[in-house]
Every structure is written in structure tokens, then in C-alpha cells.
Design a protein around this motif. Sequence first.
Motif, short mmCIF file in Angstrom:
data_model
loop_
_atom_site.label_atom_id
_atom_site.label_comp_id
_atom_site.label_asym_id
_atom_site.label_seq_id
_atom_site.Cartn_x
_atom_site.Cartn_y
_atom_site.Cartn_z
N PRO B 11 -14.18 -39.09 22.64
CA PRO B 11 -13.48 -38.02 22.71
C PRO B 11 -13.72 -37.13 21.30
N LEU B 12 -13.93 -37.81 20.11
CA LEU B 12 -14.26 -37.08 19.13
C LEU B 12 -15.57 -36.37 19.13
N ILE B 37 -14.91 -39.50 32.70
CA ILE B 37 -15.38 -40.70 31.88
C ILE B 37 -14.12 -41.28 30.95
N ILE B 38 -13.32 -40.39 30.43
CA ILE B 38 -12.07 -40.92 29.67
C ILE B 38 -11.46 -41.71 30.47
N GLY B 136 -3.57 -37.23 29.97
CA GLY B 136 -4.29 -36.35 28.98
C GLY B 136 -5.70 -35.68 29.67
N SER B 137 -6.34 -36.51 30.48
CA SER B 137 -7.53 -35.89 30.91
C SER B 137 -7.26 -34.79 31.87
N LEU B 170 -9.90 -33.91 20.11
CA LEU B 170 -9.45 -34.58 18.86
C LEU B 170 -8.13 -35.14 18.88
N PHE B 171 -7.22 -34.39 19.51
CA PHE B 171 -5.97 -35.14 19.63
C PHE B 171 -6.00 -36.39 20.50
N LEU B 172 -6.82 -36.43 21.84
CA LEU B 172 -6.79 -37.55 22.70
C LEU B 172 -7.33 -38.56 21.65
#
Lengths: 177, 633, 288
Positions: B11-12, B37-38, B136-137, B170-172
Motif C-alpha cells: 500500500p505504501l 490485491i490488498i 479498507g479496500s 499510506l493509512f492502510l
Amino acid sequence: MSYVTKSPWVIHYDGSSCNGCDIEVLACLTPMYDVERFGIINTGNPKHADVFLITGAVNEQNKGVVKQIYEQMPEPKVVVAIGICATSGGIFKECYNILGGTDTVIPVDVYVPGCAARPEAIIDGVVKGLGVLAEKRETMIAKSMAVAQVLKSQKKETAKAETAETEAAEIEIKEEA
Amino acid sequence: MSTIFFLIGFPLVVAIALLVLKADAIRDIVVRVASVIIGVASIYLTFQYYSIGSELFDFQSETINSLMMGIEICLAIVVFVLGIKYKKYLASVLAAVQTPVMVWFELTKGHSIEVINNIYIDRLSIIMVLIIGIIGSLICVYSLPYMKDFQHHHHGEKDRRPWFFFLLFLFLSAMFGLVVSNNLVWLYFFWEITTLCSFFLIGYTKTKEAVDNSFKALIYNLIGGVAFVLAIVVLGTYYGTLELSTMLLFGTMGYSVVLPAALLAFAGITKAAQMPFSSWLLGAMVAPTPTSALLHSSTMVKAGVFLIIKLSPVLGWNVAGVMVMMVGGITFLFASFAAISQSNAKRVLAYSTVANLGLITACAGIGTYAAVWAAIMLVIFHAVTKSLLFLCVGTAEHNIGSRDIEDMDGLFGRIPRLAIFMIVGISGMFLAPFGMLVSKWAAMTAFIDSGNVILVAIICFGSAATAFYWTKWLGKMTAIMARRENIQNNVHKEEWIVLGTLTGLTIAAILLFPVISSTILVPYLTSVFTGVNAASLLSGNMFIMTAMLALVILLPLLFFGKTNKKIVPIYLSGTNLGDDLTFTDSMQQPMPVSLKNWYMEDYFGDEKMCRYGGIISGIIIAGVLAILLGGVL
Amino acid sequence: MMTNILWVIAYLVLAPVIGGLLAGIDRVITARMQGRFGPPVLQPFYDVLKLTEKEGITVNKVQDFYVLCFFIFVVITGCFFFAGGDLLLVIFALTLASVFLIIAAFSSNSPYAQIGAERELLQMMAYEPMVLMTAVGFYIFTGSFRVSGILSFGTMPFLYMIGIFIGFVFILTIKFRKSPFDLSMSHHAHQELVKGLTTEFSGKTLALIEVAHWYENIFLLGFIFLFFANGTALGTVLGLAVCLATYFLEVLIDNSFARMKWQFALKSSWIIAITVGFINLVVLRFML
């Protein structure tokens, strides 16, 4: 066996009455005359009511209201016009603003004349109304049964027509062959 | 372990990519693919560690330690400068206190403490990973059409969406790091990253209100951060460890870790917006809806309660535990009351979030097997259902132009599908047989068994208030108003997909809940609360709940909207103009019918409720910390 | 298992009969208190049967569905109770049923129904803490939430839970919809908001609500019975007697008080719950 006559719920509406007849109607509900013995309850809601007790004459302002209340009552229903003003317009019949008695807008089943109508007369009128209510209930049942019959026979007819068609088609095919 | 690094790193990378990509079409593809993907990676991680359960990883890296310290210093400087720029000096002060102390500690004492297991995974972390990865995703995907509309409404302003999506991903990344860090210094690092993401996201619209609220959130969270640093210093100095697992081990073995536990719990309390710190969450509602859904209901605030749940074995009937349970209980009670007086949908959702977090906090504070079971179930159900509700409100807002519940009547006619999703969401928050009710039931039983009668009374009154404000809203959702134009097709397909998935998850969660309980929760709890027999809670009742759910789903499918009765107008004292929307008033003029819910401001006004709740909680926290810190000094 | 099924069947069949008779007796006693004769005892049955004979009308396509759900879940709640089930489950299922009724009223978008619905919600909020505390009290005293467990406990809970009993009878006035707390849909001849919650219902739907209320009243009286159950014949007889006495007390209260405002209903219920209810819980907790 119809229970409509054993539990007639009343809606009481004042058209343009001087309240004289209204007070007499309310007196019927008091312990003095105790109409709850007959299962009568004063519900203020047309959707819950069977008997429409109307006092006072009909004028422009309440014409629509009376009609609406009547239309929002489910069948079977009876209208009892209490007092001479509701019956025919009474002493106000010639006034410019009065259209007439209740029967100018909705069908009335029982007329209870009087000025003011006495509680005994009102109760008598309501009891007569119960008789009409029972009749209407019978008509309602008969009508719905008739409608069911027609639908059933319609279905049978279409089924018959369909089988006749298929038979005819089969005969045709046979003849061609 | 590589999956874990992937979950933190990927995620970054995506975030940085989204910061540079400006084109809508490319961003759409990147976000959608990355989200999938996440999500898949999160599920993959679950399967990887499913049977193993928990594992501490032998992993050290000086580079990461130094990198973290460097980034922290940079961020502290950023906060310091911003605080001065916007005249929010308290933020600068806090940053100036927090980071130097941390750095000093790390360079002196911290250096000598050897941390072997920096990373770990256990079933609780797996649950959090799933929540972050899946929900989240979904929220990130939802943000695409939402932010397009947002940009459309804010025509003429600079398009800062790259920054927005950068912050989201970034948060994830930071959240993934948070839930797998065993080294408290690392945990603290990720914790602060989430604070900053929240700060920038709340201030996204750059209006004065947004800036003020973003600083309030920052300040409250930094206060928690100071407590976090103190906890690390205490742990390092007096206990010689920086590892969460070791601290918990000390606690369960009988050594008192009450002070660091209380300090860490305090940090959790600020992050989870418990009273007296709840106003930051309310203020955060000015942010765009995906922010509210992601950070301020399903994920970031869950980090706060996640930490407290992890601490639960060392809480219970000690000073720290009592602080946690009572603050949680008081927050639940007063926030539920406050929600009654709110008509702004997001504020209702915010107070409900604060209240439910309070319930979770109280359960974690009690620290028994049953209570923590309830807490984790609440976390799962709340994350799913609340994010659904926030996203629905976001969609509603963009299509009807208002966030106010009073403007949502007739929604059933205008956007039927949305109304149905909201009905499922609202029911899911408080009605049997949905998940939140089952969890609340378990919480109630746990409260009673713990012997804390005050908490029992609190949950009785709080539940009554909860039913009130949700049913009010439910009523608005189900109201059938005549002649409403159906604008359903205005809603983006993507939003439907996300909302539909979340609704499905809400229902699936309660169906799968016995399975989740027996395969994930019970093994976790048995390992943490050693010596307790894993009696299945409410087993017979679970079956009944499932049957009720089946009935609740089946009945509408069979009977909803089917009647051959005659339709008549509503009773407006006979003056209905025929359309059920207007009537003739006493001056014979047409008057529209207007129906509003009850808000009972005088009894449940939120300022009053927050004040009472804040005072009581504030006294409890101050008292407990004074006792503990006084004992040390 | 078998006895449970028998109890459920008995409940399903007998509850409307007994509930209707109780409603009829209520009306007769009320009439006598007012110095009149009153209707025949079977009047509620005539009322319900008459309602089924009326023409089917409605204001939208969904409200009958919601009322049907209300009815189904009230009956299910009662079945849970009489099958010896968990008291909290009973309370939560009843909440679900009540919410269905409230939504039925909201769905009509009619002013009278709406105010009735808001008041009904307020009534729910007023009585819920006390009802939950009652269940909690039984759990602390007997160690079980289940009705079957409470019945087999052996000691009569009444004296130990007297505070909770008083609180429960207080909110029973709300649940039975008696003055001073009949805010949302007054029975009998009272009208305030036309018919409040039930304004837009009619015919079979209204009949269903009435019968559902009979089912509900029976298991609420069952709660009262639990306070006296101790497995002996004396306990059973005493329990039934107190149930009838409580019902009579509610009728007496109904006839003695005028309707109060919602502020009073909420405040008084919560104050009762937090005083007698809560103190009783504390006493139970530290006694056992």
C-alpha cells in the motif's frame, strides 16, 4: 353469522351543528345510557369505524371532509344522520351557505330527526342502522362470491377455449396428413 | 512473514504512485487493482496462519529502527511548524515534548534493550488484517466515484485528490504495521502515522472549520501519544523490555504492569475518542465521507480499542482496568444519549461509534474471557455495519444534497436500493438477530458476571437509548411518500458494488458468526486467558438467532409489497387533498404535510451529555493516573 | 423437550382466548367502576371477528407486511418464553416485534401515526431499562437466564427481588397501555391523536394487532408469575393469584389516573428503574 352488528364502532362528526345534537350523542356514551352494552365504541378514526354519526348540515367547507371521511371508512358501513339539520338542513335550509342535509354528499341510511334529537331516539336510530349494516354485510358477501364465480367461470372458459383450439389444431394436422 | 511485509509495503508503494498520478482513468485502475490485491493478500495471510494461530517472528533491523526515528523527527518538525503557522500552539508544544523524549529514550536506554521479536501474528491481528484489508479496500474503491462527485461539487478548487488517495493508502499501510508490531516503539511509530493521516484527511477541505477540527484531532491524539511515550519509557526503564508480548507475559505471571498498562490504555482511549476526548471524532465528521468511514469508524479508532483489547489480560479489577471499564461505560451511556438529539446523520453515526467503542473498551477493561469475546465480536460487526452506514450516508448526501435525517424521508421512493441497504445497516446496529445485538448480549452477560453492577445499569439504559435513535431513523427510511421521483440511476455503479458487498457482509457476518467464534476467537482467547475452559457462549441461542435471521430475510422476500387491498388516502382529518402530501388548512389554503422526528434537546442535548460524561471520565482518568504516577515518583 | 412443545402449543392456542377474556373482564370492571353495565365479557372477540369482516383497505403496499411481522414475532417471543427460553432473548425478540409495529406506523407518513410512533418509541425507551434489569435480577438470584432454570430454582424470588417487582409492575402500566401511560394508542373510548399509532390500520390488520397484544399480555403476566415460582403447588397458586391481582391493579390504575405527558412517563420510569431496580440489583449482587 355476522359480527358487524355485535361490535359497531362509531365515528361522530359535527358538520355545522350548533352542538346540541352532539351533546346528545355524547350523552349516549355516558353511564346514563351506556351504549357500550351493545359493543358501541366511539372511535374517532374513519378507518376503524362502521357507523358514521353525522350532525349538522353540509356547507362548502365541510362538503369535502364529509365525503373523505365516508370514503375512508371500509365496507360495510352505514350513515346515520342525527338531528333535523343533518336530515334536511333544518331551519337553516334556506341559508346561502348551506347545501342541505347529509344526503347531498353521501348516501344516508338512517335519519333521526329532532332538534335536538333525544338520546333514546339516537340509540333507536343506531339500532336500526345495525339492521342495515347486517343487510349490507350480506350483500357484500354475496357480491364477493359472485365475483369469485365469474372469475372461476372465466378461467374455465379460457381453459375450454384453449383445449378447443388445440383440438382443432390437431384435427387440422390430421387432415393434412 | 513475507505476506506481512507485502501488506505493509505494497500500500505504501501504491500511495506514492497515487501521489504522482494525476489522471482520473489511471487512478481508477490503480486503486481498483490495488484494492483487490490488498484484499486477496489479507485473505491469503489468514489462510497462511489459520492453523498455526500465533507466531512471534525473529526479526530485527537496525535500519528500520533508524529510519523510523528519522521519520518521526521529520514529522514532529512538520507538526511543530504547522502548529505555529495556524496558531495552534498546543500542537507544537505536544510535538516538542513527545518526540524529543522518545528520541532521548531510544538513544540512551532504548539502545541497550534487545528486541528479538519485533513482529508477530496472532488471531486477533488476523481479524484486524481482514478488517483493514477487506473493508479498507472496499472504502478505497468507493472513494473513486465519491471523490469525483466531490470534485464536481467543489468546482474551481485545486484538485488535491492525489494527496487524498496517497493518505488513504499510506493509512492502510500504517494500520497493517500497527496490528503486527510487537515492538512498542514500532507500534508507536505506526500509531503516530495514523494520527497524522487523520490530521491531514480531516483538514482536506481546508475550510476554517476543517482546519480547527483537524488540529483538535491532532492535539487529542498527541496527548495520547505522550502517554504512549511515557509507557515505553517506563517499560524500558523499569521492566527492561520493549515488547508487548513480554509485558503481557509479566502481567499474567503476576508482576504488576499496571502503570504502563494504564498509560497505553490512556493512549487507546484518546485514539478511540472516549470521553472526555470524544469531541475530536465529532469534529472529524467534516471530512469527506470515505474518511469518516475508514478512519473514524471502522479502522483507525479500532486501533485504539485493539490496543486496549490486547492489554485485557492485564486489566480487570486493578486500577488500570477499573479506569478502562468505567471510562468505557460512561462513554457508552452518554454518547448514546447524545445521539438522540442529533439530526445530522453523520453526527448520529459518530456518536454511535463513540458509544460502541465505549462498550468495547468497557468489555476489554473487564478482562475476562467472556468480556473480551464480546469485545472482539463487537469490533468485527461494528466495522462492517458502521462503514456500510457511513458510505450509504455519503451516497445519500451526494444525491439528495443533504446530510440531515429530516431530509431523507421519501428515500424509499427516490433511491429504493439505498434505502434498503440503510435499513439493513441500521437494523444491523441494534436489532435482533443481527450481529451487534448478539455482541451486546454477550457484553451484558459479561458485565453481570464481572460483578460490576454500575456497568450493568449503564448497559440497560444505554441500550434503551440506542434503540430509540436508530428506530427513529429507520422510520424515516421506511416512510412511503407519494409521488417521489426515482433518481436511483444517478448513483454510480461502483458505489452500488461496494454498498452491496458491505450489506452482504453484514448478513454473512451473522450467519458465519458461530464459525468465526469457534475457529478464530475461541482459540485466541484460550491461549490468552489460560486455564479457562472454552465453553461456547450462547450456543443454543445462536441457533435460534440464525433461524430468526432466516425468517427476517424470508418474510420480506415472500410478502413485501404484495397486497390486493384498496389503497385509500391517509387520514388528515378529512382535509387530504388527495395526494397524501398536502391538506387544506383552516384558511382553505393548501398546506404541505411536514413530519419531523423527536430530538428532545432539553434532555439529551449533546453538549450537556458530553459535558457530564467528560467530567466523570475525566475525574476517573485523572484520579487513576495520579495514583499510579504518584506511586512511581 | 416434550413438555416444552406442549407448553408452546398451549400458549399458541390458549393465549388469545385467555388474553381476550382478560380484555373483556377489563372492560366490564372498568364499566362497573364507572357506574355502568359495560359490554358482554366476550366483546373483544366480537370486535376482532367484526374487524376481519371489514373490507380490506390500506394506505400503502407495505404496512400490512410490517404488521404481519409484528404479529409473527410477538407470537415467537411468547413461544420462546413458554418453551423455557432465555429471558434476554425474549426481551430482544420483543424489541424486534415492537420495532416492526413502529415502522408500520412510520411507513404511512401520516401525522397521527407518526406522533403515535414517536410516543411508542419513547415508551419503549422508558420501560426497557427496567425490563432488562428484571432479567438481570433473575439471573443474579437464580443463576440462570432461562425461564426453565428460574422455574426450577426452588426458592421464591419475590421477597429478594421485591424492588425489581415494584419497578416491573410500574412499567407494566406502560406495556399494558393503561393510563397514565397510554400515550401512543389508547384503547377503549380514549382519543387523543385520533388513534395514534393505529390510525392508518384497519380491518384484518387491526384485528391482528389486537390479537398480538393479547399474546403479549399473557407472557407479560408470565413474567409476574416468575417472581413466585418455586416449584411447589403453593407457589403456582400464589403466582397465578398475583398475576390476576396485578391485572386488576392495572385496571384500577387505568381508571384512577388521567393520561400524563411523555416527559413524566420517561422520567418516572427511569427514576424508578435507577432507584428501586438498581438498588435491588446491588443488594442481590452483594448478598449472593
